[in-house]
Design an enzyme around this catalytic site. Sequence first.
Site, PDB file in Angstrom:
ATOM      1  N   ARG A  44       0.845  -1.405   0.055  1.00 13.89           N
ATOM      2  CA  ARG A  44      -0.059   0.217  -0.211  1.00 13.89           C
ATOM      3  C   ARG A  44       0.805   1.367  -0.002  1.00 13.89           C
ATOM      4  NH1 ARG A  44      -4.207  -1.441   4.723  1.00 13.89           N
ATOM      5  NH2 ARG A  44      -2.127  -1.587   5.764  1.00 13.89           N
ATOM      6  N   LYS A 140       1.349 -19.605   6.615  1.00 10.39           N
ATOM      7  CA  LYS A 140       0.642 -19.816   7.896  1.00 10.39           C
ATOM      8  C   LYS A 140       0.337 -18.504   8.373  1.00 10.39           C
ATOM      9  CE  LYS A 140       2.406 -20.755  11.821  1.00 10.39           C
ATOM     10  NZ  LYS A 140       3.089 -19.590  12.385  1.00 10.39           N
ATOM     11  N   HIS A 170       7.789 -23.006   6.860  1.00  6.39           N
ATOM     12  CA  HIS A 170       9.198 -22.770   6.635  1.00  6.39           C
ATOM     13  C   HIS A 170       9.873 -23.614   7.288  1.00  6.39           C
ATOM     14  CE1 HIS A 170       9.027 -20.757  10.711  1.00  6.39           C
ATOM     15  NE2 HIS A 170      10.325 -20.781  10.512  1.00  6.39           N
ATOM     16  N   LYS A 174      13.770 -26.073   6.201  1.00  9.05           N
ATOM     17  CA  LYS A 174      15.131 -26.051   6.968  1.00  9.05           C
ATOM     18  C   LYS A 174      16.027 -27.463   6.728  1.00  9.05           C
ATOM     19  CE  LYS A 174      12.987 -24.107  11.147  1.00  9.05           C
ATOM     20  NZ  LYS A 174      14.127 -22.788  11.453  1.00  9.05           N
ATOM     21  N   GLU A 208      11.863 -22.177  22.090  1.00 11.59           N
ATOM     22  CA  GLU A 208      12.394 -20.738  21.855  1.00 11.59           C
ATOM     23  C   GLU A 208      12.757 -19.952  23.234  1.00 11.59           C
ATOM     24  OE1 GLU A 208      10.225 -19.127  18.434  1.00 11.59           O
ATOM     25  OE2 GLU A 208       8.690 -19.979  19.209  1.00 11.59           O
ATOM     26  N   ASP A 227      -0.120 -21.850  16.702  1.00 13.64           N
ATOM     27  CA  ASP A 227       0.950 -21.033  16.037  1.00 13.64           C
ATOM     28  C   ASP A 227       1.958 -22.133  15.613  1.00 13.64           C
ATOM     29  OD1 ASP A 227       2.299 -18.743  15.310  1.00 13.64           O
ATOM     30  OD2 ASP A 227       3.607 -19.061  17.139  1.00 13.64           O
ATOM     31  N   HIS A 232       4.200 -26.612  12.114  1.00 15.05           N
ATOM     32  CA  HIS A 232       5.533 -27.055  12.091  1.00 15.05           C
ATOM     33  C   HIS A 232       5.729 -28.439  12.919  1.00 15.05           C
ATOM     34  CE1 HIS A 232       6.088 -23.084  10.757  1.00 15.05           C
ATOM     35  NE2 HIS A 232       6.234 -22.164  12.145  1.00 15.05           N
ATOM     36  N   LYS A 331       7.500 -20.809  24.396  1.00 22.69           N
ATOM     37  CA  LYS A 331       8.282 -19.623  24.363  1.00 22.69           C
ATOM     38  C   LYS A 331       8.834 -19.309  25.548  1.00 22.69           C
ATOM     39  CE  LYS A 331       6.154 -17.442  20.413  1.00 22.69           C
ATOM     40  NZ  LYS A 331       7.058 -17.670  19.144  1.00 22.69           N
TER      41      LYS A 331
HETATM   42  C1  BG6 Z   1       6.729 -19.019  13.371  1.00 21.80           C
HETATM   43  C2  BG6 Z   1       5.754 -18.747  14.558  1.00 21.80           C
HETATM   44  O1  BG6 Z   1       5.816 -19.738  12.299  1.00 21.80           O
HETATM   45  O2  BG6 Z   1       7.712 -19.721  13.663  1.00 21.80           O
HETATM   46  C3  BG6 Z   1       6.555 -17.968  15.604  1.00 21.80           C
HETATM   47  O3  BG6 Z   1       4.781 -17.898  14.052  1.00 21.80           O
HETATM   48  C4  BG6 Z   1       7.873 -18.749  15.720  1.00 21.80           C
HETATM   49  O4  BG6 Z   1       5.765 -17.663  16.755  1.00 21.80           O
HETATM   50  C5  BG6 Z   1       8.697 -19.039  14.559  1.00 21.80           C
HETATM   51  O5  BG6 Z   1       8.570 -17.854  16.778  1.00 21.80           O
HETATM   52  C6  BG6 Z   1       9.653 -19.846  14.822  1.00 21.80           C
HETATM   53  O6  BG6 Z   1      10.553 -20.059  13.629  1.00 21.80           O
HETATM   54  P1  BG6 Z   1      11.967 -20.507  13.676  1.00 21.80           P
HETATM   55  O7  BG6 Z   1      12.535 -20.903  12.305  1.00 21.80           O
HETATM   56  O8  BG6 Z   1      12.674 -19.470  14.465  1.00 21.80           O
HETATM   57  O9  BG6 Z   1      12.241 -21.718  14.700  1.00 21.80           O
END
Ligand code: BG6
Length: 480
Positions: A44, A140, A170, A174, A208, A227, A232, A331
């Site tokens: 935008r 996602k 994603h 990896k 994390e 999430d 994942h 987290k």
């Molecule tokens: C994302 C989540 O898909 O993956 C995040 O929305 C998370 O909350 C992240 O922190 C983690 O990805 P990676 O590659 O850092 O392990």
Amino acid sequence: MIAQAIVIVGATGDLAQRMLFPSLYFLEAEGLLPEDFRIVGASRADLSNEAFAGEVERSVRQRGEGYFDAAVWTRFSRRLSYCVVDADRPATFQNLAAPLKGAREVIFYLSTSPSLYAAISANLRAAEIAKPDSRVIVEKPIGRDLESCQQINDALGHTFDEKAIFRIDHYLGKETVQNLIALRFANALFEPLWNKVSIDHVQITVAETVGVEGRWSYYDDYGALRDMVQNHVLQLLCLVAMEPPASLDPDSVRNEKVKVLRSLRPIEGRDVEKKTVRGQYRAGVAEGASVPGYLDEAGGGPSDTESFVALQVNIDNWRWAGVPFYLRTGKRMPSRSSQIVIQFRDVPHSIFSGDDLIANRLIIRLQPEEEISLTLMNKTPTIEGMELRPVALNLSLTDAFRQQAPRRRIAYERLLYEAIKNNQTLFVRRDEAEAAWTFVDAIIDGWERYSVKPAGYAAGSWGPSGAFALTERNGHSWYD
Ligand code: BG6
């Protein structure tokens, strides 16, 4: 079938700047972008081509650290252009006509909130910018539950064929996740052992150290189960548990993954109290610094959203009957560590004195380092008796391939490369996404029905005590 242009919608956003443009730049550096490939940023913001290129250059320099190369940047910047596109103003989609003129195959990367996917894809169709051979990449979260996932999929399906929809997870980009497929199916060693006869249980941890920080408003609406687990963690589970596919072609692999998702025993009703643990971090210490609790994060407030979840999952099929899979993600954990632990069974009979034989364990580590290690019992070099100790056979992928890949790739590099080549193997098919939501929805339903609230855990710890009880009840313990 190689695409000739990519349009990044949401080009000034965080994901695009931190991941997508740097990834495209690295593909350029490795000579992996097709010769006449164009990159169009769309959002935008009212920006000139130059101002936009300046923004991208800053991001690439920042992400590229020591790997920025002026000559590569010059080549890359020639491909870049920018135009204003606003999901709420369909007429702006005509702005894409000029930069895409003559491009045969175009990929649209919707790097926006999923709430805009329907409007953007409808506008692309109405403006005749999306053609029958166009493809779309979406991020996602695809929905917040099965129903909203289906609505998004239906909306995308009005413009794009399923074969042209690339749903990104994603984690599938990896390196070690890829390597899991190689480990299982390029080595004859493991497959005969990869079942309930030899494997006692499996643990998948994605931990994390970061908190939710600036993402509170998004995160609070989702929580760790939606999430991280829905996508994942379940994808990792699928790759560990699936049957050998007939080939690496997209449908062979995805057919096997979806079979795993459909074999997950639903965690329904009161089972949520025994087989799931929810947690929410309180103030504590992360990486040596004091950090606030979840409710005190900027933008935070009263909330029952979980920042930690642990599950005991069973896969009801012949291979895995009776083998628990423990999944956990959170987290503000003590370390950033993502790993899959395959715990083999004890030897059936020990000929050694003492009872300290430790069963073999295969660890596939995704983060922080990419490595695979196998723990074996060994004799210590004592002259007297037979003293045993576990020793790890370590394969550090970073060290083994340092020459070939001195830089650690961003997961998006591989995924963008595969999308440009039109290969869907590493992307999530509609039925997979929907099967994962079916499993997750049942848990959320149980949490609501039986008022299962998250238990507090101190930031910098491995989650609430219930997470330990989850494994200990079966005589197992988490491997940290
Ligand atoms: C994302 C989540 O898909 O993956 C995040 O929305 C998370 O909350 C992240 O922190 C983690 O990805 P990676 O590659 O850092 O392990």
